[in-house]
Design a protein around this motif. Sequence first.
Motif, PDB file in Angstrom:
ATOM      1  N   TYR A 121       2.962   2.317  -0.329  1.00 11.63           N
ATOM      2  CA  TYR A 121       3.791   1.233   0.176  1.00 11.63           C
ATOM      3  C   TYR A 121       3.113   0.449   1.303  1.00 11.63           C
ATOM      4  O   TYR A 121       3.737  -0.414   1.927  1.00 11.63           O
ATOM      5  N   SER A 123       1.291  -2.226   3.428  1.00 12.82           N
ATOM      6  CA  SER A 123       1.089  -3.668   3.270  1.00 12.82           C
ATOM      7  C   SER A 123      -0.378  -4.004   3.475  1.00 12.82           C
ATOM      8  O   SER A 123      -1.147  -3.219   4.042  1.00 12.82           O
ATOM      9  N   TYR A 158      11.115   3.044   2.508  1.00 16.16           N
ATOM     10  CA  TYR A 158      10.210   1.915   2.272  1.00 16.16           C
ATOM     11  C   TYR A 158      10.825   0.927   1.287  1.00 16.16           C
ATOM     12  O   TYR A 158      10.732  -0.302   1.464  1.00 16.16           O
ATOM     13  N   ARG A 163       9.879  -3.152   0.231  1.00 15.92           N
ATOM     14  CA  ARG A 163       8.470  -2.976  -0.140  1.00 15.92           C
ATOM     15  C   ARG A 163       8.353  -2.534  -1.603  1.00 15.92           C
ATOM     16  O   ARG A 163       9.051  -1.614  -2.028  1.00 15.92           O
TER      17      ARG A 163
END
Length: 503
Positions: A121, A123, A158, A163
């Motif tokens: 997850y 970024s 998450y 996400r």
Amino acid sequence: MASATSPAAPAPGDTPVRVRFCPSPTGNPHVGLVRTALFNWAFARHHHGTLVFRIEDTDAARDSEESYGRLLDAMRWLGLDWDEGPEVGGPYAPYRQSQRMDVYADVARRLLEAGRAYECYCSAEELETRREAARAAGRPSGYDGQCRDLTDGQRAAYRAEGRDPIVRFRMPDRTVTFTDLVRGELSFAPENVPDYGIVRANGAPLYTLVNPVDDALMGITHVLRGEDLLSSTPRQIALYEALAELGVGTGGTPLFGHLPYVMGEGNKKLSKRDPQASLNLYRERGFLPDGLLNYLSLLGWSFSADQDVFSLDELVERFEIADVNANPARFDLKKAEAINADHIRLLDVKAFADACEPWLRAPFAPWAPEAFDEAAWQAVAPHAQTRLTVLSDITANVDFLFLPEPVFDEASWTKAMKEGSDALLRTARENLAAADWSAPEPLKDAVLVAGEAHGLKLGKAQAPVRVAVTGRTVGLPLFESLQVLGRERTLARIDAALARLAG
């Protein structure tokens, strides 16, 4: 840490060779791609094996049907036939990866369920921040395993943040060692081969998944590809092992051979953006497929110490991947042209004349279609064949036959028309007017005698005549050309040159 050597795939002679060529349909084909196709094709043909032509078109943003069509057209033009793939079919169809998405989704699901892959997850910003910190600390900057062992609750949290995860393959905590067919034994420590993505956040599979899955399902025994993909090999070997555990495919890991870089100008790796890298350039200039392939095969491989020119049949007979040199190969356009010229000479005259046809017609030819004289072309073709480097050169070599007036090339005119050229041309015209035009020899004698009258040898005497009649200082044999052009047109062109000289 434990060391795990990749299991050896069957060697040639034990199990039928199966290789694959799997380009992406983006842009125009380039010579580096062609060399990869050629080495796979030659290896398969040498071992009486199978060449699988697969299309890696899972990136909808970059792939196009136009580029797909160009790939197939390029392979057909080159004469590199394939045994399984588009337009041919085969037992593992379809061979376009965009049509196999359900296969990849199923394998990704099974890898997740088996714990050989996991959802990540992180970024892009978080990944870059941690990479920068690792680099600053002198540590490897690959993925750090942040999401390797998330709990169900952490994953739910998450997701609640909005996400969408990618799927990463879980690399084993051991050194991966394999024997490269070109470079010998290579080892990759686990800290240098981190977990890697196999499925994007939008669910689209990455080539890191689709190629090994297809290799496993299609029974590929050897992967021959560019050196730029070497770093991905330990990752793929680990994935092959996981696929075997899941019962996906034949259970074997292919043997790998990584082909050397092709270097361009300034000793830099030849990029597909470099003008000389485009296959279209060589087609448009009139390279013969056999000539171009002959040269490309020499980028990292050699036929013998004393022979650079050979046929595709001879290439197939001799080619072994173990003979490929690991050192970078330099692309030398002059040598490519010289080898192509040799292949032009090897054609029989009819094949040569036929090969030149596109450059004798619109849009390449500058003369009107009705001005083209087939008999004149056939008469000069044997002479032209000994002079061309590429087929497109034919247009400038024969345009004097089909244009109403010769081209005016100022550099050629200045070089040939020296002081006294007008007197030489008048004498030559007089001699040619009285000559026997049934053969080239009397025409040569006419110019020779004219030169002697003005204290010039034949080489100097014929230069003004050549430029007056053809417009250029170099070209086909002059006196054979005059005979084909004919008395009336030859004399008229000399008269026009004399008028120009008189100013």
